[in-house]
Design a protein around this motif. Sequence first.
Motif, PDB file in Angstrom:
ATOM      1  N   ASP A 181     -16.998 -42.910  60.883  1.00 35.49           N
ATOM      2  CA  ASP A 181     -16.815 -41.603  61.493  1.00 35.49           C
ATOM      3  C   ASP A 181     -18.170 -41.064  61.928  1.00 35.49           C
ATOM      4  O   ASP A 181     -19.217 -41.474  61.407  1.00 35.49           O
ATOM      5  CB  ASP A 181     -16.185 -40.618  60.501  1.00 35.49           C
ATOM      6  N   LEU A 182     -18.154 -40.124  62.859  1.00 36.82           N
ATOM      7  CA  LEU A 182     -19.391 -39.524  63.370  1.00 36.82           C
ATOM      8  C   LEU A 182     -19.275 -38.002  63.283  1.00 36.82           C
ATOM      9  O   LEU A 182     -18.290 -37.419  63.721  1.00 36.82           O
ATOM     10  CB  LEU A 182     -19.626 -39.934  64.819  1.00 36.82           C
ATOM     11  N   VAL A 183     -20.283 -37.361  62.680  1.00 40.79           N
ATOM     12  CA  VAL A 183     -20.336 -35.903  62.583  1.00 40.79           C
ATOM     13  C   VAL A 183     -21.651 -35.433  63.202  1.00 40.79           C
ATOM     14  O   VAL A 183     -22.723 -35.863  62.766  1.00 40.79           O
ATOM     15  CB  VAL A 183     -20.251 -35.418  61.122  1.00 40.79           C
ATOM     16  N   VAL A 184     -21.568 -34.579  64.208  1.00 39.94           N
ATOM     17  CA  VAL A 184     -22.750 -34.024  64.866  1.00 39.94           C
ATOM     18  C   VAL A 184     -22.837 -32.543  64.502  1.00 39.94           C
ATOM     19  O   VAL A 184     -21.950 -31.758  64.841  1.00 39.94           O
ATOM     20  CB  VAL A 184     -22.677 -34.186  66.392  1.00 39.94           C
ATOM     21  N   THR A 227     -11.936 -37.585  69.155  1.00 36.37           N
ATOM     22  CA  THR A 227     -12.955 -36.555  69.255  1.00 36.37           C
ATOM     23  C   THR A 227     -12.380 -35.165  68.998  1.00 36.37           C
ATOM     24  O   THR A 227     -11.186 -34.912  69.209  1.00 36.37           O
ATOM     25  CB  THR A 227     -13.628 -36.568  70.640  1.00 36.37           C
ATOM     26  N   GLY A 228     -13.239 -34.261  68.562  1.00 39.96           N
ATOM     27  CA  GLY A 228     -12.847 -32.883  68.314  1.00 39.96           C
ATOM     28  C   GLY A 228     -14.071 -32.008  68.132  1.00 39.96           C
ATOM     29  O   GLY A 228     -15.195 -32.504  68.001  1.00 39.96           O
ATOM     30  N   GLN A 288      -5.809 -37.973  57.163  1.00 30.24           N
ATOM     31  CA  GLN A 288      -5.273 -38.597  58.378  1.00 30.24           C
ATOM     32  C   GLN A 288      -5.434 -40.108  58.377  1.00 30.24           C
ATOM     33  O   GLN A 288      -4.534 -40.832  58.768  1.00 30.24           O
ATOM     34  CB  GLN A 288      -5.976 -38.009  59.607  1.00 30.24           C
ATOM     35  N   GLY A 289      -6.595 -40.603  57.933  1.00 30.14           N
ATOM     36  CA  GLY A 289      -6.848 -42.041  57.977  1.00 30.14           C
ATOM     37  C   GLY A 289      -6.865 -42.537  59.413  1.00 30.14           C
ATOM     38  O   GLY A 289      -7.010 -41.776  60.361  1.00 30.14           O
ATOM     39  N   GLY A 290      -6.713 -43.843  59.581  1.00 27.59           N
ATOM     40  CA  GLY A 290      -6.566 -44.411  60.913  1.00 27.59           C
ATOM     41  C   GLY A 290      -7.815 -44.322  61.768  1.00 27.59           C
ATOM     42  O   GLY A 290      -8.917 -44.642  61.327  1.00 27.59           O
ATOM     43  N   ALA A 294     -13.113 -40.731  63.556  1.00 20.54           N
ATOM     44  CA  ALA A 294     -13.254 -39.417  64.168  1.00 20.54           C
ATOM     45  C   ALA A 294     -14.697 -39.173  64.575  1.00 20.54           C
ATOM     46  O   ALA A 294     -15.637 -39.637  63.921  1.00 20.54           O
ATOM     47  CB  ALA A 294     -12.799 -38.328  63.194  1.00 20.54           C
ATOM     48  N   ALA A 295     -14.872 -38.425  65.660  1.00 20.13           N
ATOM     49  CA  ALA A 295     -16.192 -37.955  66.096  1.00 20.13           C
ATOM     50  C   ALA A 295     -16.104 -36.446  66.239  1.00 20.13           C
ATOM     51  O   ALA A 295     -15.389 -35.935  67.103  1.00 20.13           O
ATOM     52  CB  ALA A 295     -16.602 -38.600  67.412  1.00 20.13           C
ATOM     53  N   LEU A 296     -16.799 -35.716  65.373  1.00 24.10           N
ATOM     54  CA  LEU A 296     -16.717 -34.258  65.335  1.00 24.10           C
ATOM     55  C   LEU A 296     -17.994 -33.630  65.877  1.00 24.10           C
ATOM     56  O   LEU A 296     -19.101 -34.001  65.475  1.00 24.10           O
ATOM     57  CB  LEU A 296     -16.500 -33.769  63.902  1.00 24.10           C
TER      58      LEU A 296
END
Length: 505
Positions: free
Chosen positions: A178-181, A261-262, A323-325, A328-330
Amino acid sequence: MGAWSLYFLAKAGLYHAGSIGFGWIGNLLFAAALAWPLRWPWARRARRWLAWPVALGLLYHDSFLPGPERLLAGLGGFSAEYLWELAARAVNPWVALALVAGVAAYGLLARWVPFTVVAFLGILSVPAVAELGAGPAAASAVHSAAAPADPQARLQAFYQDESRRKLHLPAGGTPAFDLVVLHVCSLAWDDLDVVGERNHPLFARFDLLFSDFNSAASYSGPAVLRLLYGACGQVRHGQLYRGAPRECQLFPVLEQAGFKTGALLNHDGEFDDFSKLLEYRGGLRGKVQVSRGAPVHMRSFDGSPIYDDLAALSAWWRQRQGQGGQPAALYYNTVSLHDGNRVSGSDTRSSLASYKPRLHKLLNDFDRFIGQLESSGRPVVLVMVPEHGASLRGDKMQFAGMREIPGPRVTLVPAAVKLIGLPGRQGGGPLVVDRPTSYFDLNSLLADLVADSPYGARARPLSARLGSVGTTPFVSENEDVVVVRNAAGGYRMKAGQGAWASYAF
């Protein structure tokens, strides 16, 4: 001209001190209009009344205050309390004392000294000093044969080079993390120095720290677009609001690479249409959420709620784990450090005085959030990159909190990367990238991590990946002012269509 001579002498003095600009032709014409003898009493009375708005308008034009549209837009949303705080900061007691001394000297000497002549000489000293090559405007009179020595040629070459840069991420795969910015408003290296927090424990937890990272903008709107358009090289400020090709928009590129993305905000996103900017310009349409379920930690300069960072991020992470799967990139945006914020229950009414405790809480919140990510056992790449600094101390040309000039105290920010869940990571503090960098360089590293996961058994170490991190010369820009760094490490600035000048802060 009478006492109006003091107006021109004071402005010329401020110019030579490097505190304001000075359009000498406009000032010369205004001085001539004031000194011109008029026969009719009604004309002299009219001139006295008309002189005041002209003088104020000319002073505003020569200052480095924001343009009228930006100023009026801001004033319309600021609380009365914040406006009063800004007004108090704008008053320089030393300048006020010098003005009082000037008025006193004029009253004593006006009978013997031809102040009108002295005022004209003061106005003409501006182009004279520039022509001699010794003053703030000297750069306009120096034209080097070598392009690197010419800031305009240097700027043109910079944008030509940047136009050829484009990020390439593998499309259609399944990223291994996962990616968190974390996009932080109002945090620069200089602000950390002012409040003594450069060595906060959070920074030691990162794996990579950029010590010369340029955010390239001094306001939130341009800063977020520069980050979100960071899949391509840096563009001129005027191009930002025209949009960018989809292949230059970071989060659509991440989506093509397999991320879901979100975006999440700890504020309502209403001021300056921030949410709309993310949606309609930043490639996050329909994906922007506000952390309304988190506790309200403080109030913004316009009275709107600012939600607790740790609660907001923790809630998102709990939801993400359920959620899994798909990875995610936030994109997370926080304004907890923004100028003018009011903390509930705080003893101080000054947002400058409350900056350090607000900063301490934010960094501690990020530290605890990293702990939550680590305890989950999931691989996460966390990136912290501030939008711009708070300008806590200001400089010779702008008071504290003012960010109209995007100089190094405002745009050199502590960007950092942490690879959470990396097996066998050795301690010893972060690797430091000390060469000039900006968004494209940081995103090039992200592209390398997506293409070749750092979480594999035979993955290259982070130190071996630094070759993918390029360099970007220092060029910062907003609507009215551009600042560049020359080969010797000094800075030049240009306001509007004016001349290039040395920027000493």
